[in-house]
Design a protein around this motif. Structure first.
Motif, PDB file in Angstrom:
ATOM      1  N   LEU A 108       0.839  -1.192   0.000  1.00  8.30           N
ATOM      2  CA  LEU A 108       0.000   0.000   0.000  1.00  8.30           C
ATOM      3  C   LEU A 108       0.881   1.253   0.000  1.00  8.30           C
ATOM      4  O   LEU A 108       1.883   1.307   0.699  1.00  8.30           O
ATOM      5  CB  LEU A 108      -0.856  -0.021   1.273  1.00  8.30           C
ATOM      6  N   ALA A 109       0.487   2.279  -0.761  1.00  8.08           N
ATOM      7  CA  ALA A 109       1.193   3.556  -0.691  1.00  8.08           C
ATOM      8  C   ALA A 109       0.930   4.158   0.683  1.00  8.08           C
ATOM      9  O   ALA A 109      -0.169   4.033   1.226  1.00  8.08           O
ATOM     10  CB  ALA A 109       0.693   4.496  -1.772  1.00  8.08           C
ATOM     11  N   THR A 110       1.930   4.815   1.239  1.00  9.01           N
ATOM     12  CA  THR A 110       1.757   5.353   2.583  1.00  9.01           C
ATOM     13  C   THR A 110       2.788   6.430   2.843  1.00  9.01           C
ATOM     14  O   THR A 110       3.573   6.783   1.962  1.00  9.01           O
ATOM     15  CB  THR A 110       1.872   4.215   3.623  1.00  9.01           C
ATOM     16  N   MET A 111       2.782   6.951   4.033  1.00 12.05           N
ATOM     17  CA  MET A 111       3.752   7.959   4.391  1.00 12.05           C
ATOM     18  C   MET A 111       4.153   7.694   5.832  1.00 12.05           C
ATOM     19  O   MET A 111       3.315   7.516   6.703  1.00 12.05           O
ATOM     20  CB  MET A 111       3.101   9.331   4.256  1.00 12.05           C
ATOM     21  N   ASP A 112       5.442   7.641   6.039  1.00 14.82           N
ATOM     22  CA  ASP A 112       5.988   7.333   7.357  1.00 14.82           C
ATOM     23  C   ASP A 112       5.593   8.400   8.373  1.00 14.82           C
ATOM     24  O   ASP A 112       5.719   9.584   8.113  1.00 14.82           O
ATOM     25  CB  ASP A 112       7.507   7.291   7.220  1.00 14.82           C
ATOM     26  N   SER A 113       5.146   7.986   9.547  1.00  6.23           N
ATOM     27  CA  SER A 113       4.817   8.990  10.556  1.00  6.23           C
ATOM     28  C   SER A 113       5.960   9.198  11.541  1.00  6.23           C
ATOM     29  O   SER A 113       5.814   9.905  12.533  1.00  6.23           O
ATOM     30  CB  SER A 113       3.530   8.618  11.285  1.00  6.23           C
ATOM     31  N   CYS A 114       7.108   8.574  11.302  1.00 10.21           N
ATOM     32  CA  CYS A 114       8.329   8.829  12.086  1.00 10.21           C
ATOM     33  C   CYS A 114       8.136   8.611  13.571  1.00 10.21           C
ATOM     34  O   CYS A 114       8.764   9.285  14.391  1.00 10.21           O
ATOM     35  CB  CYS A 114       8.813  10.270  11.893  1.00 10.21           C
ATOM     36  N   ARG A 115       7.276   7.667  13.949  1.00 11.54           N
ATOM     37  CA  ARG A 115       6.928   7.584  15.361  1.00 11.54           C
ATOM     38  C   ARG A 115       8.064   7.159  16.271  1.00 11.54           C
ATOM     39  O   ARG A 115       8.175   7.676  17.384  1.00 11.54           O
ATOM     40  CB  ARG A 115       5.727   6.688  15.564  1.00 11.54           C
ATOM     41  N   HIS A 116       8.903   6.259  15.810  1.00  5.21           N
ATOM     42  CA  HIS A 116      10.006   5.855  16.684  1.00  5.21           C
ATOM     43  C   HIS A 116      10.948   7.032  16.912  1.00  5.21           C
ATOM     44  O   HIS A 116      11.331   7.326  18.042  1.00  5.21           O
ATOM     45  CB  HIS A 116      10.757   4.672  16.068  1.00  5.21           C
ATOM     46  N   GLU A 117      11.286   7.726  15.834  1.00  6.59           N
ATOM     47  CA  GLU A 117      12.216   8.852  15.974  1.00  6.59           C
ATOM     48  C   GLU A 117      11.608   9.983  16.809  1.00  6.59           C
ATOM     49  O   GLU A 117      12.298  10.638  17.583  1.00  6.59           O
ATOM     50  CB  GLU A 117      12.645   9.390  14.606  1.00  6.59           C
ATOM     51  N   ILE A 118      10.325  10.193  16.648  1.00  5.85           N
ATOM     52  CA  ILE A 118       9.664  11.221  17.456  1.00  5.85           C
ATOM     53  C   ILE A 118       9.829  10.898  18.938  1.00  5.85           C
ATOM     54  O   ILE A 118      10.192  11.757  19.745  1.00  5.85           O
ATOM     55  CB  ILE A 118       8.172  11.331  17.087  1.00  5.85           C
ATOM     56  N   GLY A 119       9.590   9.643  19.290  1.00  7.37           N
ATOM     57  CA  GLY A 119       9.734   9.234  20.686  1.00  7.37           C
ATOM     58  C   GLY A 119      11.157   9.443  21.172  1.00  7.37           C
ATOM     59  O   GLY A 119      11.388   9.999  22.254  1.00  7.37           O
ATOM     60  N   ARG A 120      12.089   9.041  20.352  1.00  9.84           N
ATOM     61  CA  ARG A 120      13.485   9.137  20.745  1.00  9.84           C
ATOM     62  C   ARG A 120      13.899  10.594  20.957  1.00  9.84           C
ATOM     63  O   ARG A 120      14.449  10.952  22.002  1.00  9.84           O
ATOM     64  CB  ARG A 120      14.363   8.513  19.651  1.00  9.84           C
ATOM     65  N   ARG A 121      13.579  11.436  19.984  1.00  9.42           N
ATOM     66  CA  ARG A 121      13.983  12.841  20.090  1.00  9.42           C
ATOM     67  C   ARG A 121      13.322  13.533  21.279  1.00  9.42           C
ATOM     68  O   ARG A 121      13.942  14.346  21.965  1.00  9.42           O
ATOM     69  CB  ARG A 121      13.629  13.581  18.796  1.00  9.42           C
ATOM     70  N   ALA A 122      12.080  13.208  21.509  1.00 10.91           N
ATOM     71  CA  ALA A 122      11.372  13.823  22.644  1.00 10.91           C
ATOM     72  C   ALA A 122      12.050  13.435  23.957  1.00 10.91           C
ATOM     73  O   ALA A 122      12.299  14.279  24.825  1.00 10.91           O
ATOM     74  CB  ALA A 122       9.916  13.386  22.651  1.00 10.91           C
ATOM     75  N   ALA A 123      12.370  12.157  24.076  1.00  9.39           N
ATOM     76  CA  ALA A 123      13.011  11.687  25.302  1.00  9.39           C
ATOM     77  C   ALA A 123      14.376  12.333  25.467  1.00  9.39           C
ATOM     78  O   ALA A 123      14.781  12.687  26.579  1.00  9.39           O
ATOM     79  CB  ALA A 123      13.142  10.167  25.271  1.00  9.39           C
ATOM     80  N   GLU A 124      15.075  12.509  24.365  1.00  6.75           N
ATOM     81  CA  GLU A 124      16.399  13.123  24.447  1.00  6.75           C
ATOM     82  C   GLU A 124      16.307  14.557  24.955  1.00  6.75           C
ATOM     83  O   GLU A 124      17.170  15.027  25.698  1.00  6.75           O
ATOM     84  CB  GLU A 124      17.090  13.087  23.075  1.00  6.75           C
ATOM     85  N   ILE A 125      15.271  15.243  24.549  1.00  7.16           N
ATOM     86  CA  ILE A 125      15.102  16.617  25.038  1.00  7.16           C
ATOM     87  C   ILE A 125      14.929  16.607  26.556  1.00  7.16           C
ATOM     88  O   ILE A 125      15.581  17.349  27.274  1.00  7.16           O
ATOM     89  CB  ILE A 125      13.887  17.288  24.365  1.00  7.16           C
TER      90      ILE A 125
END
Lengths: 346, 346
Positions: free
Chosen positions: A297-314
């Motif tokens: 299926l065509a789709t678009m990545d929602s970057c959820r793992h990276e979002i979690g990681r970056r948020a935690a790093e902050i």
DNA sequence: CTGAAAGCGCTAACAA
DNA sequence: TTGTTAGCGCTTTCAG
């Protein structure tokens, strides 16, 4: 239940028990157990041995009160019932590992009232930081967050104003980009299928961006279909059948998430509808499940793992600088054409 | 950052601030905020107004220390990356709603070492109870749990010895029953496909029960295939292709979970293998996703929502009677024949 | 119905 | 390197 009174008479051992058992002052025991300050290897060993022998587990309630510091990060998310937030959580846990910080999660079920209650509850534990989904919060939530004096990271979405820091993607832009890809592939009769959730602001913004881009190209959605509750995969099938029965001339279906999109795809394959020639399909999220489907299926990545990681790093980064110079991190999702959008027309 | 020092100079308001703002003693403020003891409606209102105006959030760290009670229930599970544990969680949250108790979850990734660390961390918050998956725990974990003096509920599995209470199903029996159903439907060349996870004791017990029942019928597994990591749906496809290439005469495939089973089903449909005539298929868990598949996979309900609910009810029930008269609740999963096991042969 | 006093178990800050 | 002294913010208990 009475003859002997073991050290742990009722609710757990105390530092004092370890102190007595090892013949070392409570303070030194505390130092050993927290690896703080210098302690001679000899006493260190004695303390550790005594603690282990007794089965002592420190009391963080007391520790937190005394030190005015609690190694907890509040994580507030709307749902656990699709794979997206668990993946955000995985990103957070991964980044927090080794920092001494611990995530504690609360679930709101997309209800502002629950969000308020969960936030209140979490703040009452005086966490070191808060990570919460979305930029839309009740006034009460915003006040609490501002007053908390700790770093706040709003995640998933960057289309709006942040309280402190924010990490996410622009869902409006994601919707626009998908529209442009669909238009340039030559599709013209486009339907949208999504969840009936006024509180899912990210899905709403994707749809708005999608509509905007269609409008700028002089087009508009030919039909829409919404659902709520139940198995997303099955609902995807059913909604697809419904919308096609109603508007036969559709040549593209844009789904608000991959799971219903996958259901729609299975329906089309079953019904013998040629994909992507006769009908194009796209979802959102880029979930792992899609890999196992017969057609991608065509789709678009929602970057959820990276979002979690970056948020935690902050949070892990600013020990206590909260609410000062909030960071803004916008990630860029990549469009996956998969097998369900035909090649763009020259 | 200095001229004015608002009441919340640093880390949250205190009861004292509310007391001063309302002209009522701290003690009475505390009573109002906890709905405890009798307070005149007049003072009650004054306190509430002051608290609201200031944006006061109680400090549970201090409250917990003073009262020696904490409204937290530790929930320790191996994973969040398939839908089963989130559903258990949903059952727990639902049952805890309105009891004043709050679940706090920890994830072990099926690692005994992590389980020990997570349990230690959780116990250091002195929760009111512990719910944890499985009956197999390290010695250290068992000691900690016994020493905690709070109710412990082990969930998912009943095949073994519980520390205190237990709520679950017999996976050994689930495996046996599936084997009996398959045998009585006339299948004879049976393959097993599962995860390579020595620490997943429940999957292991299902397989053991399955093998036992086959053995009693004078049969044995014709082939097995294991995997680890990656998209379960895709792995299900790949493993199915692999095992069939190796052992062409198989007439039934038993999968350790529905997701890989669904992958196998999609593979068979694609490959033109007649289901259930030429090949029977069964999984485990009865996940919602199956509803959306073109053909319903045979499976067995793992009762995860009810397990969560019953476990939480036990904790909520015994305020503090922990470790006395542990309950044992064995649930009975129902076999769903779906469309992938043919009718039993007369 | 309301208030005062005494800690809960631990750690910061200081002293030895 | 180790020990002592004060609380952290709240609730329990007991007096009014």
């Amino acid at each position: 239940m009475s003859t002997d009174t073991p050290p742990e008479s009722r609710r757990g051992l105390t530092l004092r028990d370890v102190s007595e058992a090892s013949g070392v002052s409570e303070m030194t025991v505390s130092r050993v157990l927290r690896n703080r300050g210098d302690v001679s290897p000899a006493t260190r060993e004695r303390v550790l041995a005594a603690a282990r022998a007794l089965g002592y587990v420190p009391n963080k309630i007391a520790g937190g009160l005394a030190s005015q510091r609690v190694n907890l990060v509040a994580v507030i998310i709307p749902s656990l019932s699709n794979m997206v937030f668990p993946e955000v959580l995985a990103g957070i846990s991964g980044a927090l590992e080794g920092t001494g910080l611990q995530p504690v999660v609360g679930v709101t079920n997309y209800s502002p009232a629950r969000e308020e209650a969960v936030l209140y509850e979490m703040l009452s534990w005086r966490p070191s930081g808060v990570i919460l989904a979305g930029l839309e919060h009740s006034e009460a939530c915003v006040s609490m967050l501002r007053a908390a004096g700790i770093p706040i990271v709003e995640i998933m979405d960057v289309d709006g104003e942040a309280i402190d820091s924010v990490v996410g993607i622009s869902h409006r832009r994601a919707g626009r980009e998908m529209a442009l890809a669909i238009i340039s592939a030559g599709y013209r009769r486009i339907g949208f299928l999504g969840t009936k959730m006024p509180e899912d602001h990210r899905a709403r913004k994707r749809l708005e961006g999608f509509r905007e881009a269609l409008g700028e190209a002089g087009m508009e959605l030919a039909d829409t279909e919404f659902y709520s509750g139940g198995s997303a995969l099955r609902k995807g099938r059913e909604m697809t059948e419904t919308i096609l029965a109603r508007t036969a001339e559709l040549d593209f279906l844009y789904y608000s998430n991959d799971m219903i999109g996958a259901g729609g795809l299975l329906y089309c394959l079953d019904a013998g509808i040629e994909v992507p020639e006769r009908m194009g399909l796209a979802g959102f999220n880029d979930i792992e499940l899609l890999e196992g489907l017969p057609v991608r299926l065509a789709t678009m990545d929602s970057c959820r793992h990276e979002i979690g990681r970056r948020a935690a790093e902050i949070i892990a980064g600013k020990s206590s600088s909260g609410l000062v110079g909030g960071e803004r991190i916008e990630l860029t999702p990549k469009l996956q054409r998969g097998d369900t959008i035909r090649e763009p027309r020259g």
